[in-house]
Every structure is written in structure tokens, then in C-alpha cells.
Design an enzyme around this catalytic site. Structure first.
Site, short mmCIF file in Angstrom:
data_model
loop_
_atom_site.label_atom_id
_atom_site.label_comp_id
_atom_site.label_asym_id
_atom_site.label_seq_id
_atom_site.Cartn_x
_atom_site.Cartn_y
_atom_site.Cartn_z
N GLU A 1 -9.04 -2.09 10.34
CA GLU A 1 -8.51 -3.45 10.39
C GLU A 1 -7.70 -3.58 11.67
O GLU A 1 -7.12 -2.62 12.16
CB GLU A 1 -7.63 -3.75 9.18
CG GLU A 1 -8.38 -3.83 7.88
CD GLU A 1 -7.49 -4.27 6.73
OE1 GLU A 1 -7.46 -5.48 6.42
OE2 GLU A 1 -6.82 -3.39 6.14
N GLU B 1 -10.66 0.33 -3.05
CA GLU B 1 -11.06 -0.33 -1.80
C GLU B 1 -10.80 0.64 -0.65
O GLU B 1 -9.78 1.33 -0.63
CB GLU B 1 -10.26 -1.62 -1.59
CG GLU B 1 -10.50 -2.32 -0.27
CD GLU B 1 -9.65 -3.58 -0.13
OE1 GLU B 1 -9.38 -4.23 -1.15
OE2 GLU B 1 -9.23 -3.88 1.01
#
Length: 289
Positions: free
Chosen positions: A174, A169
Site C-alpha cells: 500500500e 487480509e
């Protein structure tokens, strides 16, 4: 205005993430500190103008220069509440926006991902690119939500994603102000580094203008290395060590844009302070190869 599974395991390990993300992720600065890249206009083989970046050519983009729903030839949706709130105890119900621009709305040159509480539940959007890529420079120009309780993200997952974290991933951007004011971070996950032990490739604390200013976040991804860039400046990287456990980043990945509410990084204790709504703006998404 241009200028701009259900992964149950994925982040359950991020309980107590405020301390973990700050202290236990290994951070490797790029070999060339503050290495910069820039976007230029070049020509293709037919003499047509094309965008170039760091020697690569733009092969896919969405500039959101239209009105209505996101381009259905480029985007599809993951929907529902997921398993245990997408593995992270998130509160939102992701809805499909293929025909109705409800939580993913394009207008005035931008994509607006809108989360809102309809009186019974939070509704939001999670967009997945239909196309996948292996290596390149992947970037988006964003106005980040930057509100405790909300958890916006710009990230990538592989076509084969049934065996997380082994499949890998790539979290390009974020933002979870519940664990740190105005904080942006970029993280890699794999069998050898996942959850709270994810491999950091960048982090930065901005000021209180983060939500009102456009910023560009991207990665330069090669067979040897992944480097994160904030506003075209390298902030950190991770090198291929030749092991499958640490480098599953040798396959095609797709792009994800989403706005989660609450959960392990959004912060359930702050959700009421959102007053029933939050927005995440995207000026463009581009892929160079």
C-alpha cells in the site's frame, strides 16, 4: 517494455492512521536480515522454460503482453462506491472493464489502472483475480502512484470474506503519501490484529523517484510464516502462533489490484491536487508454488 464487506470495519479504525501505522503496528524483522531471493529460468517436466523463484515454480502470471482490456480469463471486477466508500470513505466509483478499457487499460506491456474525474465523480478500477491460492510466493512489479490523495494497493482476500477481520487480509503493498512521503507498507489483518492495530510485515520510505521507477513487491507465504519482500529483499515477517485469531492465513486467497481516491489513507484534503487524474502501473503479476 518488459523489464516489469464492503468492508465497513476494514479501515474505519484507521482514523488517525498516520500515527498508528508508524508507532503501534508490531514489526518483526525476518530471521535472516536482508534475506534475498531471485527469479531464474528453469525447465518443467516437459523441458519447457518456466520461471522459478526461491525453489518454487511460476504457476500463474499475467505479463500484460497484449493490448486492450485485462485478460477476462484471469480478472474480474468489483464495482460501485461500496458501503461508506468501501468502509474507508473512499471517493471513487469502481467500474467494470470487461469489454471496455476505461480505467483498466493494457498496452505497451503494462496494465494501467487509471483514476480520473469525469466532471461529476471519480472513476477507477478494482481488479480481482479469478483464481485463488493457498501459500506460495506472490509478487507484482509496479510503478506506484505516490501522490497524496491517491491510494494504490496490491493485496489479497480469502474466498470466504464475509466475516472480516476474522477471515483475514494480506496487504502486500500500500502507498499513501498523505500519511508519509514516498511510504510503502505491508500489513496483515485478522481478528487479533486489524484496522489501526494491523500486523506490520514491512515498511520503507523511498525517495521522490518512487513513482517513476519500477519496484517489485511480494510475499513468501507458508503454513508457518508470511514474509514481505521489496525488490527481492526481505523486509519483515510474521510467524504463525497457532491461534485462529492471529492466523487465518491457512485458506485460499485471491489477488486484488486497485487505485482508491481519498478516504482514510488517500487523504481527502489532497484530492484536488491530483488535478482530476492518477495512474498506477503494473508490469506483471506472478504466483509461484
Amino acid at each position: 517494455m518488459k523489464k516489469q464487506h464492503s468492508f465497513v470495519i476494514r479501515l474505519l479504525l484507521l482514523s488517525g492512521v498516520a500515527a498508528i501505522m508508524s508507532t503501534s503496528c508490531i514489526f518483526l524483522p525476518p530471521k535472516e536480515a536482508d534475506e534475498k531471493v531471485k527469479t531464474e529460468v528453469g525447465k518443467d517436466e516437459n523441458g519447457k522454460d518456466v520461471l522459478k523463484k526461491d525453489g518454487l515454480t511460476c504457476v500463474w502470471q499475467d505479463e500484460f503482453d497484449y493490448t486492450g482490456v485485462p485478460d477476462t480469463s484471469k480478472w474480474k471486477y468489483q464495482t460501485g462506491h461500496g458501503n461508506n466508500g468501501w468502509g474507508n470513505a473512499e471517493q471513487q466509483n469502481y467500474v467494470d472493464n470487461t469489454t471496455t478499457a476505461e480505467t483498466a487499460i493494457v498496452g505497451d506491456g503494462v496494465l494501467k489502472i487509471k483514476a480520473y474525474h469525469n466532471g461529476s465523480e471519480w472513476r477507477s478500477a478494482r481488479l480481482n483475480s479469478k483464481q485463488t491460492w493457498k501459500y506460495g510466493y506472490i509478487e507484482a512489479r509496479l510503478k506506484v502512484t505516490d501522490r497524496p490523495g491517491a491510494w494504490p494497493a496490491f493485496w489479497m482476500m480469502p474466498e470466504n470474506r464475509s466475516d472480516w477481520p476474522k477471515c483475514g487480509e494480506i496487504d502486500i503493498m500500500e502507498n499513501a503519501p498523505a500519511i508519509g512521503n514516498h511510504k510503502i507498507f505491508s500489513t496483515l489483518h485478522a481478528e487479533g490484529h486489524s484496522g489501526g492495530s494491523g500486523q506490520s510485515i514491512g515498511t520503507k520510505i523511498y525517495d521522490n523517484n518512487l513513482s517513476s521507477e519500477w519496484h517489485t513487491f511480494g510475499i513468501k507465504w507458508t503454513e508457518d510464516r508470511i514474509t514481505a519482500y521489496y525488490d527481492d529483499v526481505a523486509v519483515g515477517s510474521y510467524n504463525n502462533d497457532g491461534t485462529e485469531a492471529n492466523w487465518p492465513y491457512n485458506q485460499k486467497f485471491y489477488i486484488i489490484l486497485n487505485l482508491a481516491i481519498g478516504g482514510t489513507l488517500g487523504g481527502d484534503a489532497y484530492v484536488n491536487n491530483l488535478n482530476g487524474e492518477a495512474e498506477f502501473l503494473v508490469d506483471y503479476v506472478r504466483v509461484y508454488q
